[in-house]
Design an enzyme around this catalytic site. Structure first.
Site, PDB file in Angstrom:
ATOM      1  CG  ASP A 267      -1.678   1.033   1.367  1.00 21.33           C
ATOM      2  OD1 ASP A 267      -2.004   2.006   0.465  1.00 21.33           O
ATOM      3  OD2 ASP A 267      -2.300   1.352   2.558  1.00 21.33           O
TER       4      ASP A 267
ATOM      5  CG  ASP B  30      -1.438   1.759  -3.714  1.00 19.00           C
ATOM      6  OD1 ASP B  30      -0.192   1.385  -3.725  1.00 19.00           O
ATOM      7  OD2 ASP B  30      -1.459   2.220  -2.747  1.00 19.00           O
TER       8      ASP B  30
ATOM      9  CG  ASP C  60      -5.494 -12.717 -13.902  1.00 19.06           C
ATOM     10  OD1 ASP C  60      -6.279 -13.189 -14.310  1.00 19.06           O
ATOM     11  OD2 ASP C  60      -5.070 -12.854 -12.818  1.00 19.06           O
TER      12      ASP C  60
ATOM     13  CG  ASP D  61     -10.126 -15.761 -13.975  1.00 19.83           C
ATOM     14  OD1 ASP D  61      -9.296 -16.088 -13.098  1.00 19.83           O
ATOM     15  OD2 ASP D  61     -11.308 -15.821 -13.823  1.00 19.83           O
TER      16      ASP D  61
ATOM     17  CD  GLU E 227      -7.989 -20.186 -12.749  1.00 20.46           C
ATOM     18  OE1 GLU E 227      -7.741 -20.527 -11.449  1.00 20.46           O
ATOM     19  OE2 GLU E 227      -8.618 -19.608 -13.424  1.00 20.46           O
TER      20      GLU E 227
ATOM     21  CG  HIS F  85      -5.108 -15.254  -6.711  1.00 22.12           C
ATOM     22  ND1 HIS F  85      -4.458 -16.009  -7.618  1.00 22.12           N
ATOM     23  CD2 HIS F  85      -6.491 -15.036  -7.165  1.00 22.12           C
ATOM     24  CE1 HIS F  85      -5.380 -16.130  -8.844  1.00 22.12           C
ATOM     25  NE2 HIS F  85      -6.460 -15.620  -8.149  1.00 22.12           N
ATOM     26  CG  ASP F  86      -7.629 -18.768  -6.935  1.00 24.66           C
ATOM     27  OD1 ASP F  86      -8.042 -18.001  -6.440  1.00 24.66           O
ATOM     28  OD2 ASP F  86      -7.546 -18.829  -8.158  1.00 24.66           O
TER      29      ASP F  86
END
Ligand code: GLC
Length: 554
Positions: free
Chosen positions: A21, A29, A98, A199, A254, A328-329
């Site tokens: 951040d 960000d 992505d 994705d 993916e 991240h999953d």
């Protein structure tokens, strides 16, 4: 085989919300990312996969896009993006974006139009069906729990959403949708980005006739029945012909529910579709037999080895593998296949890295994996933000299949939020991630596990990853060597060789905290040690807890 830049590369994944951040709002960000690019360069990665930074109402943290050509306000501006891209390129880092085009947000202007009337020009951008017998058009379930169909009063019809109801599926059968997606991709490529991570791209072609499927434990048919549909490869070949083939890109699909046979088309070395795919079989190797992902783990090393080895051998010379433990999953791999115990955490993180990076394929490192970050010690369901684990917990809880206590335990093992807690930069307040209140809590172990400490310490997990990444640049055998699994049935050891001409590697990994007896094959006795996670060589015939050694024969 013609060498491609991405075959010798290592990709570092950034989940922007949790990386850095810069303005104290508790949310990572783009300027934050820009300020940390040197760290990624120093690790030695070649490319960054950026999880979505597009405009989004954040129902699924950016995987629900309301404008593909704008930046999420919380993350910054297009000027911030351009500055990041320019700096990344100046440091020799490529940027892979992505691409989330199985679905958009329901707040995308296309969907706002689409739902407004049956004869709106955007109607067929999405998948609308009449209800059946007073209910949904079929029994398909959403990946996030509940039906995959949402009733829409305005036109008295249902729309399909394989994910949340705020993520309506785009209708790829409509050529106008494909035109829109391809021109949007081209717009980003013209800006100079270096590829796409696509994705759930295996779900874009739905089965003909939208048939009911077999019911799962949650009372719905799995969204997997939409995987590898009848026009999947036709659409990707068209995308390749019209867009991808005009640039020199890294593209990774993916591909939920992809089989080895399918992957030979998706990731064929002839370059007709994508560079590589993320397969899921090894991620599913520790699933519960009934509850699947949403339960405690059922570790089974022989099964894990069988899967990874089948992909290594099956794609060799035909297509290209991607290699990953974390993203991240997924829960953190140290907590999953390694050890959180203080005496073993770093050893096991290094062992897991060795096991993966010595295989054939392009390795992906998810932010914090290079530090050996762990799962979060969740104590309450209220702490969870992840729409997937919450949705599935609620579905199981309502059916009496999971108590709240079991739900919290499940979150500790499985929630995607384990990967999404803020990056641990230092041992200060909020781990140096933000000066404000972070959107997800910082793991209390940041006082022990953090980048500042590890960058300074030569034997840290960070420097071990750096060495592995550097070795890939030097050794052809690591990139192209033929893979062979040894000891397939051994319950605790993962042993394999890589061979290219006269050169070979023997990779020996102990996936347990017990000492294991193992006599290395004669031809490797006395061979050089390329890399190992203990400072001294193991006594002959023994492997210490979580030990990893790579022998190199020339
Ligand atoms: C992919 C993403 C995941 C997201 C889902 C829907 O699996 O990795 O984070 O929730 O697609 O877009």
């Amino acid at each position: 085989m013609e060498e491609k830049w991405w075959q010798r590369s290592v990709v570092y994944q950034i989940y922007p919300r949790s990386f850095q951040d810069s303005d104290g709002d508790g949310i990572g960000d783009i300027p934050g990312i820009t300020s940390r690019l040197e760290y990624i360069r120093d690790l030695g990665a070649d490319a960054i996969w950026l999880s979505p930074i597009y405009k989004s109402p954040n129902d699924d943290n950016g995987y629900d896009i309301s404008d593909y050509q704008d930046i999420m306000a919380e993350f910054g501006t297009m000027a911030d993006f351009d500055a990041m891209l320019e700096k990344a390129h100046s440091l020799g880092l490529k940027i892979v974006m992505d691409l989330v085009v199985n679905h958009s947000s329901d707040e995308h202007k296309w969907f706002v139009e689409s739902r407004s009337s049956k004869d709106n020009p955007y109607r067929d951008y999405y998948i609308w069906r009449e209800g059946k017998n007073g209910g949904a058009p079929n029994n398909w379930g959403s990946c996030f729990g509940g039906s995959a169909w949402q009733y829409d009063e305005k036109t008295d019809m249902y729309y399909l959403h394989l994910f949340s109801k705020k993520q309506p599926d785009l209708n790829w059968a409509n050529p106008v949708v494909r035109d829109e997606v391809f021109s949007m991709m081209d717009w980003w490529l013209q800006k100079g980005i270096d590829g796409f991570r696509m994705d759930v791209i295996s779900l874009i072609s739905k089965p003909d006739g939208f048939p009911d499927g077999e019911l799962g434990p949650n009372g719905y048919a799995s969204f997997h029945l939409c995987a590898n549909g009848p026009h999947e490869h036709e659409y990707l070949k068209e995308m390749n012909r019209r867009v991808l083939s005009k640039y020199d890109l890294l593209t990774v699909g993916e591909t939920a529910a992809v089989t080895l046979e399918e992957a030979k088309s998706y990731a064929n070395l002839d370059g007709s579709e994508l560079s590589m795919v993320f397969q899921f079989e090894h991620m599913d190797a520790d699933f519960h037999p009934v509850l699947g992902r949403y339960a405690e783990q059922h570790k089974n090393l022989p099964k894990l080895k069988e899967i990874l080895s089948r992909w290594q051998n099956g794609l060799e010379g035909i297509a290209w593998n991607s290699l990953y433990w974390d993203n991240h999953d997924q829960p953190r791999v140290v907590s999953r296949y390694g050890s959180e115990k203080p005496e073993y955490r770093e050893l096991s993180a290094k062992m897991l890295a060795t096991c993966l990076h010595m295989m054939q394929g392009t390795p992906y490192v998810f932010q914090g994996e290079e530090l050996g970050m762990t799962n979060y010690p969740w104590t309450s369901i209220d702490q969870i933000n992840d729409i997937e684990s919450l949705g599935n917990y609620r579905a199981f809880h309502e059916k009496g299949l999971m108590t709240e206590a079991e739900g919290i335990e499940m979150m500790r093992h499985r929630s995607r939020d384990n990967a999404r807690t803020p990056m641990q930069w230092d041992d200060g307040p909020q781990a140096g991630f933000t000066t404000g209140k972070p959107w997800l809590p910082v793991n209390p172990n940041h006082t022990l596990i953090n980048a500042a400490e590890q960058v300074k310490r030569p034997d840290s997990v960070f420097h071990y990853y750096r060495k592995l990444i550097a070795l890939r640049k030097e050794l052809d055998v690591m990139v192209y060597g033929h893979y062979e699994l040894l000891e397939p049935e051994h319950p605790a050891l993962f042993v394999y060789t890589r061979t290219l001409g006269d050169e070979s590697l023997l990779v020996v990994c102990n996936f347990s905290e017990d000492e294991q007896t193992y006599e290395i094959p004669v031809e490797y006795r006395g061979a050089d040690i390329l890399i190992a996670n203990y400072p001294d060589a193991a006594p002959a015939g023994t492997l210490r807890p979580w030990e990893a050694v790579v022998y190199h024969r020339k």
